[in-house]
Design a protein around this motif. Structure first.
Motif, PDB file in Angstrom:
ATOM      1  N   ALA A 105     -33.355  12.382 -51.248  1.00  0.00           N
ATOM      2  CA  ALA A 105     -32.400  11.727 -50.174  1.00  0.00           C
ATOM      3  C   ALA A 105     -31.235  12.487 -49.964  1.00  0.00           C
ATOM      4  CB  ALA A 105     -31.854  10.427 -51.152  1.00  0.00           C
ATOM      5  N   LEU A 106     -30.869  13.521 -50.955  1.00  0.00           N
ATOM      6  CA  LEU A 106     -29.761  14.270 -50.598  1.00  0.00           C
ATOM      7  C   LEU A 106     -30.193  15.320 -49.587  1.00  0.00           C
ATOM      8  CD1 LEU A 106     -28.626  15.139 -54.120  1.00  0.00           C
ATOM      9  CD2 LEU A 106     -27.336  13.766 -52.783  1.00  0.00           C
ATOM     10  N   SER A 107     -31.170  15.907 -49.567  1.00  0.00           N
ATOM     11  CA  SER A 107     -31.899  16.675 -48.577  1.00  0.00           C
ATOM     12  C   SER A 107     -31.832  15.847 -47.174  1.00  0.00           C
ATOM     13  CB  SER A 107     -33.296  17.112 -49.042  1.00  0.00           C
ATOM     14  OG  SER A 107     -33.294  17.840 -50.191  1.00  0.00           O
ATOM     15  N   THR A 108     -32.303  14.822 -47.267  1.00  0.00           N
ATOM     16  CA  THR A 108     -32.319  13.942 -45.955  1.00  0.00           C
ATOM     17  C   THR A 108     -30.943  13.766 -45.257  1.00  0.00           C
ATOM     18  OG1 THR A 108     -34.061  12.619 -46.716  1.00  0.00           O
ATOM     19  CG2 THR A 108     -32.887  11.640 -44.808  1.00  0.00           C
ATOM     20  N   LEU A 109     -30.013  13.589 -46.158  1.00  0.00           N
ATOM     21  CA  LEU A 109     -28.645  13.493 -45.940  1.00  0.00           C
ATOM     22  C   LEU A 109     -28.009  14.817 -45.135  1.00  0.00           C
ATOM     23  CD1 LEU A 109     -26.836  11.355 -48.681  1.00  0.00           C
ATOM     24  CD2 LEU A 109     -27.061  10.615 -46.260  1.00  0.00           C
ATOM     25  N   LYS A 110     -28.516  15.814 -45.726  1.00  0.00           N
ATOM     26  CA  LYS A 110     -28.141  17.056 -45.264  1.00  0.00           C
ATOM     27  C   LYS A 110     -28.936  17.492 -43.761  1.00  0.00           C
ATOM     28  CE  LYS A 110     -27.489  19.530 -49.794  1.00  0.00           C
ATOM     29  NZ  LYS A 110     -28.071  20.522 -50.683  1.00  0.00           N
ATOM     30  N   ALA A 111     -30.047  16.980 -43.849  1.00  0.00           N
ATOM     31  CA  ALA A 111     -30.615  17.356 -42.694  1.00  0.00           C
ATOM     32  C   ALA A 111     -29.922  16.239 -41.361  1.00  0.00           C
ATOM     33  CB  ALA A 111     -32.164  16.598 -42.696  1.00  0.00           C
ATOM     34  N   ALA A 112     -29.422  15.017 -41.804  1.00  0.00           N
ATOM     35  CA  ALA A 112     -28.607  14.296 -40.765  1.00  0.00           C
ATOM     36  C   ALA A 112     -27.431  15.072 -40.520  1.00  0.00           C
ATOM     37  CB  ALA A 112     -28.544  13.020 -41.302  1.00  0.00           C
ATOM     38  N   GLY A 113     -26.715  16.159 -41.144  1.00  0.00           N
ATOM     39  CA  GLY A 113     -25.536  16.578 -40.821  1.00  0.00           C
ATOM     40  C   GLY A 113     -24.504  16.720 -42.009  1.00  0.00           C
ATOM     41  N   CYS A 114     -25.018  16.207 -43.001  1.00  0.00           N
ATOM     42  CA  CYS A 114     -23.974  16.258 -44.195  1.00  0.00           C
ATOM     43  C   CYS A 114     -23.926  17.279 -44.882  1.00  0.00           C
ATOM     44  CB  CYS A 114     -24.304  15.108 -45.138  1.00  0.00           C
ATOM     45  SG  CYS A 114     -24.356  13.450 -44.668  1.00  0.00           S
ATOM     46  N   VAL A 115     -22.707  18.122 -45.127  1.00  0.00           N
ATOM     47  CA  VAL A 115     -22.493  19.286 -45.983  1.00  0.00           C
ATOM     48  C   VAL A 115     -22.259  18.854 -47.456  1.00  0.00           C
ATOM     49  CG1 VAL A 115     -21.296  21.418 -46.278  1.00  0.00           C
ATOM     50  CG2 VAL A 115     -21.753  20.263 -43.848  1.00  0.00           C
ATOM     51  N   ILE A 116     -23.157  19.012 -48.252  1.00  0.00           N
ATOM     52  CA  ILE A 116     -23.200  18.792 -49.542  1.00  0.00           C
ATOM     53  C   ILE A 116     -23.316  19.888 -50.475  1.00  0.00           C
ATOM     54  CG2 ILE A 116     -24.109  17.463 -51.513  1.00  0.00           C
ATOM     55  CD1 ILE A 116     -25.174  15.196 -49.277  1.00  0.00           C
ATOM     56  N   SER A 117     -22.527  20.237 -51.537  1.00  0.00           N
ATOM     57  CA  SER A 117     -22.350  21.412 -52.226  1.00  0.00           C
ATOM     58  C   SER A 117     -23.404  20.912 -53.411  1.00  0.00           C
ATOM     59  CB  SER A 117     -20.970  21.756 -52.720  1.00  0.00           C
ATOM     60  OG  SER A 117     -20.727  20.660 -53.679  1.00  0.00           O
ATOM     61  N   ARG A 118     -23.813  22.516 -53.813  1.00  0.00           N
ATOM     62  CA  ARG A 118     -24.701  22.245 -55.006  1.00  0.00           C
ATOM     63  C   ARG A 118     -23.970  22.085 -56.057  1.00  0.00           C
ATOM     64  NH1 ARG A 118     -29.579  24.706 -55.164  1.00  0.00           N
ATOM     65  NH2 ARG A 118     -30.677  25.283 -53.215  1.00  0.00           N
ATOM     66  N   PRO A 119     -24.554  21.593 -57.206  1.00  0.00           N
ATOM     67  CA  PRO A 119     -23.918  21.429 -58.577  1.00  0.00           C
ATOM     68  C   PRO A 119     -23.386  22.797 -59.089  1.00  0.00           C
ATOM     69  CG  PRO A 119     -25.887  20.096 -58.388  1.00  0.00           C
ATOM     70  CD  PRO A 119     -26.008  21.021 -57.282  1.00  0.00           C
ATOM     71  N   CYS A 120     -22.108  22.817 -59.470  1.00  0.00           N
ATOM     72  CA  CYS A 120     -21.658  24.074 -59.938  1.00  0.00           C
ATOM     73  C   CYS A 120     -20.455  23.783 -61.041  1.00  0.00           C
ATOM     74  CB  CYS A 120     -21.380  25.035 -58.989  1.00  0.00           C
ATOM     75  SG  CYS A 120     -19.736  24.251 -58.107  1.00  0.00           S
ATOM     76  N   LYS A 121     -20.286  24.830 -61.812  1.00  0.00           N
ATOM     77  CA  LYS A 121     -19.219  24.526 -62.615  1.00  0.00           C
ATOM     78  C   LYS A 121     -17.906  24.108 -62.250  1.00  0.00           C
ATOM     79  CE  LYS A 121     -17.012  27.164 -66.716  1.00  0.00           C
ATOM     80  NZ  LYS A 121     -16.710  28.289 -67.313  1.00  0.00           N
ATOM     81  N   ALA A 122     -17.632  24.491 -60.985  1.00  0.00           N
ATOM     82  CA  ALA A 122     -16.187  24.162 -60.333  1.00  0.00           C
ATOM     83  C   ALA A 122     -16.185  22.443 -60.212  1.00  0.00           C
ATOM     84  CB  ALA A 122     -16.124  24.767 -59.234  1.00  0.00           C
ATOM     85  N   THR A 123     -17.342  21.879 -60.051  1.00  0.00           N
ATOM     86  CA  THR A 123     -17.578  20.541 -59.673  1.00  0.00           C
ATOM     87  C   THR A 123     -18.018  19.609 -60.883  1.00  0.00           C
ATOM     88  OG1 THR A 123     -19.652  20.644 -58.615  1.00  0.00           O
ATOM     89  CG2 THR A 123     -17.901  20.819 -57.225  1.00  0.00           C
ATOM     90  N   GLY A 124     -18.024  20.311 -62.086  1.00  0.00           N
ATOM     91  CA  GLY A 124     -18.678  19.659 -63.114  1.00  0.00           C
ATOM     92  C   GLY A 124     -19.839  19.555 -63.002  1.00  0.00           C
TER      93      GLY A 124
END
Length: 307
Positions: free
Chosen positions: A59-78
């Protein structure tokens, strides 16, 4: 968030779309991890049990394909997914914001604060529909309303036309608080700031208070005295007349060789002097003498500073 009364309300195809909408809405509010997203989908009544992590990732990949920019999980975002931007939000460029600022400045050159109120409502609506927080902040900061206490503004607004004596708590530029009493006159706009004008019964002088510095309206009492603002009629010569914007309340007596004889009325000496100084070397005060002397004194002070 979104809720569904029964699973029968959605088909398998619309279930996928609903899942994407829920995930997008959740990420618009705050960064989320896979468990957060699964829990929210369940709470919306879309499924009886949690999806697999792979389904959420798809679902997250689908949103990205639709034009959403979503960052990967990392320490900075918990270690949570963070929505950076999406194509469904209102997009306003820096050039467009500059145009809005220019339009606002031109449309609010007069003292009618109600025009500024309408613009403030417009800018706040635009800010609510843009996902970029910096852009939203710029839009809200175009007007000065964000500096005013909402409760104070509402209390002052209710006093229009009542001719009551107001008691307020006011903060001076050094933030020292004091109580002020005056017969309420009007609210007006000056240099993108809202002011309250009134009449001090003790000094028999017109007073103006910056609305953003009013901390509290203590009381409002009926008053027999009328609001009688002082009026300063200032006449001056204005060179390069065609280069200066002229407000509707300005009386131009004559224009010769691009030099105008202008008369303006002010209810506050400070604003009169500030207006004259803003015109620079193009302006020469003719009368009254006390305003002329005040301008000369201010210019002498500036000369000492820059000598």
């Amino acid at each position: 968030m979104y809720t569904f009364q029964t699973k029968a309300e959605v088909t398998q195809i619309s279930l996928t779309g609903a899942r994407l909408i829920v995930i997008l809405g959740a990420l618009m509010v705050a960064p989320r991890d896979l468990n957060d997203l699964n829990t929210l989908i369940s709470e919306c009544g879309l499924v009886d049990k949690n999806y697999s992590n792979d389904t959420i990732r798809i679902a997250l990949s689908t949103l990205k394909a639709a034009g959403c920019v979503i960052s990967r999980p990392c320490k900075a975002t918990g270690f949570k997914y963070k929505l950076i931007s999406h194509p469904f939000a209102l997009s306003i460029s820096e050039e467009e914001i500059a145009a809005l600022k220019s339009l606002y400045a031109n449309m609010t050159r007069g003292s009618d604060y109600k025009i500024a109120v309408k613009f403030n409502e417009l800018f706040n609506t635009l800010a609510e529909h843009t996902f970029n927080r910096e852009t939203a902040g710029e839009l809200r900061n175009i007007t000065s309303f964000h500096k005013i206490e909402p409760a104070v503004y509402e209390a002052i607004l209710k006093e229009e036309g009542k001719n009551n004596i107001l008691s307020i708590i006011y903060a001076n530029p050094a933030k020292k608080l004091s109580e002020k009493k005056f017969v309420f006159g009007r609210i007006f706009l000056k240099s993108n700031k809202l002011y309250v004008e009134g009449y001090d019964l003790e000094t028999k002088k017109t007073v103006c208070y910056n609305l953003s510095r009013i901390r509290e309206v203590i009381s409002s009492l009926p008053c027999d005295a009328e609001y009688k603002p002082e009026v300063y009629k200032v006449k001056y010569l204005l060179k390069n007349y065609d280069h200066h914007p002229i407000d509707d309340d300005v009386r131009v007596e004559k224009v010769e060789h691009n030099v105008a004889t202008v008369e303006m009325e002010f209810t506050n000496k400070f604003f009169a002097v500030q207006h004259i100084l803003s015109l620079g070397a193009d302006c020469t005060v003719l009368e009254p003498q006390n305003i002329r002397d005040e301008v000369i004194a201010k210019l002498m002070e500036l000369r000492k500073i820059y000598a």
